[in-house]
Design a protein around this motif. Structure first.
Motif, PDB file in Angstrom:
ATOM      1  N   THR A  76       0.845  -1.187   0.000  1.00 53.23           N
ATOM      2  CA  THR A  76       0.000   0.000   0.000  1.00 53.23           C
ATOM      3  C   THR A  76       0.882   1.239   0.000  1.00 53.23           C
ATOM      4  OG1 THR A  76      -1.742  -1.150   1.205  1.00 53.23           O
ATOM      5  CG2 THR A  76      -1.793   1.250   1.247  1.00 53.23           C
ATOM      6  N   LYS A 100      -5.052   6.574  -9.325  1.00 55.06           N
ATOM      7  CA  LYS A 100      -5.814   5.545 -10.035  1.00 55.06           C
ATOM      8  C   LYS A 100      -4.956   4.883 -11.113  1.00 55.06           C
ATOM      9  CE  LYS A 100     -10.151   4.884 -12.592  1.00 55.06           C
ATOM     10  NZ  LYS A 100      -9.586   4.293 -13.814  1.00 55.06           N
ATOM     11  N   THR A 119      -2.345   2.588  -9.519  1.00 55.22           N
ATOM     12  CA  THR A 119      -2.958   1.346  -9.039  1.00 55.22           C
ATOM     13  C   THR A 119      -3.109   0.365 -10.196  1.00 55.22           C
ATOM     14  OG1 THR A 119      -4.128   2.446  -7.234  1.00 55.22           O
ATOM     15  CG2 THR A 119      -5.030   0.339  -8.001  1.00 55.22           C
ATOM     16  N   GLU A 120      -3.583   0.865 -11.343  1.00 52.08           N
ATOM     17  CA  GLU A 120      -3.754   0.003 -12.512  1.00 52.08           C
ATOM     18  C   GLU A 120      -2.405  -0.431 -13.081  1.00 52.08           C
ATOM     19  OE1 GLU A 120      -6.001   2.562 -15.013  1.00 52.08           O
ATOM     20  OE2 GLU A 120      -7.917   2.195 -13.968  1.00 52.08           O
ATOM     21  N   GLN A 157      -0.601  -2.324  -7.294  1.00 54.98           N
ATOM     22  CA  GLN A 157      -0.535  -2.011  -5.874  1.00 54.98           C
ATOM     23  C   GLN A 157      -1.669  -1.049  -5.502  1.00 54.98           C
ATOM     24  OE1 GLN A 157       1.654  -3.799  -4.285  1.00 54.98           O
ATOM     25  NE2 GLN A 157       2.722  -4.489  -6.128  1.00 54.98           N
ATOM     26  N   SER A 158      -1.879  -0.869  -4.201  1.00 55.62           N
ATOM     27  CA  SER A 158      -2.958  -0.006  -3.717  1.00 55.62           C
ATOM     28  C   SER A 158      -2.410   1.391  -3.414  1.00 55.62           C
ATOM     29  CB  SER A 158      -3.587  -0.610  -2.465  1.00 55.62           C
ATOM     30  OG  SER A 158      -4.577   0.242  -1.940  1.00 55.62           O
ATOM     31  N   PHE A 159      -3.038   2.418  -4.008  1.00 56.88           N
ATOM     32  CA  PHE A 159      -2.650   3.801  -3.773  1.00 56.88           C
ATOM     33  C   PHE A 159      -3.809   4.575  -3.152  1.00 56.88           C
ATOM     34  CE2 PHE A 159       0.766   2.707  -6.550  1.00 56.88           C
ATOM     35  CZ  PHE A 159       1.790   3.606  -6.278  1.00 56.88           C
TER      36      PHE A 159
END
Length: 237
Positions: free
Chosen positions: A2, A17, A20-21, A25-27
């Motif tokens: 994250t 966004k 993330t794509e 990973q998570s942003f």
């Protein structure tokens, strides 16, 4: 893993966004100064906090508690300090290095992860969009390769942060048509105090300037001085 993306400029808000794509990973996106708190970061538990364009000082509780990566539009240690884009153009630079570095207590003095070349042609808004694309790629590279940041080498050159009054064309050190062109374009971005002239209790702001052989062509907006819109900040983060 994250990550947090903290930005105070609207042109970077879509970056979380896309990253993330792009990385899988998570942003988490933070856009307000009051939301960047130790409590919020402990809740998110990011590996790294990235600052693609943040107009505020980062408190010690943040940069000492988390790995914080900032991006500066100079070939550090040349150009530490405020308003890097405007200071570069005012000094005649046509290209620079975009530097990713770790945030430390001393301004723009942290160790460097990587640098990438950046063209300084066009308006400030166009340059910032170009830089945003490059920063996105740099963040993806840092996540993938996890480079160890290296200490800065060389003698620092310090830039002074510009103030709104510095956008006054009548007070600027201008001699040629190209000087006018550079002065207007370097301030032409959302949230920045644009080049202006005060005349008969009115203010004329200049944007979208083009250099055409022996003349400049652009756009101006005329305000009564008592009806001026608010200016966000000095002349560059």
């Amino acid at each position: 893993m994250t990550f947090v993306l903290a930005t105070s400029r609207p042109w970077n808000e879509i970056m979380a966004k896309r990253l993330t794509e792009r990385t899988g990973q998570s942003f988490h996106l933070i856009t307000r100064k009051e939301d960047l708190t130790p409590e919020r970061l402990r809740e998110i538990a990011p590996r790294t906090v990235f600052f693609p364009h943040w107009s505020y000082l980062i408190p010690p509780a943040i940069h000492e508690g988390w790995e914080c990566v900032i991006f500066h539009m100079t070939d550090l240690p040349y150009g530490r300090g405020g308003s890097p884009l405007q200071n570069l153009i005012a000094r005649g630079h046509r290209e620079t290095m975009l530097t990713a570095l770790r945030c430390v207590a001393e301004l723009d003095a942290g160790p460097i992860y990587l640098k990438r070349p950046l063209c300084l042609e066009g308006s400030a808004g166009e340059i910032f969009l170009r830089a945003a694309e490059l920063i996105e790629t740099m963040i993806a590279t840092i996540i993938r390769d996890q480079p160890e940041p290296q200490p800065q080498q060389g003698e620092p050159v310090i830039f002074q942060r510009r103030k709104p009054a510095d956008s006054d064309l009548s007070q600027a050190p201008i001699q040629t048509l190209n000087d006018f062109f550079d002065f207007i374009r370097m301030l032409d971005a959302e949230g920045y105090p644009r080049a202006f002239l005060d005349l008969h209790e009115h203010r004329m702001e200049f944007t979208r300037v083009q250099l055409e052989q022996d003349r400049l062509v652009g756009t101006f907006v005329l305000y009564r001085q008592d009806a001026m819109p608010d200016q966000n900040s000095g002349g560059g983060g």
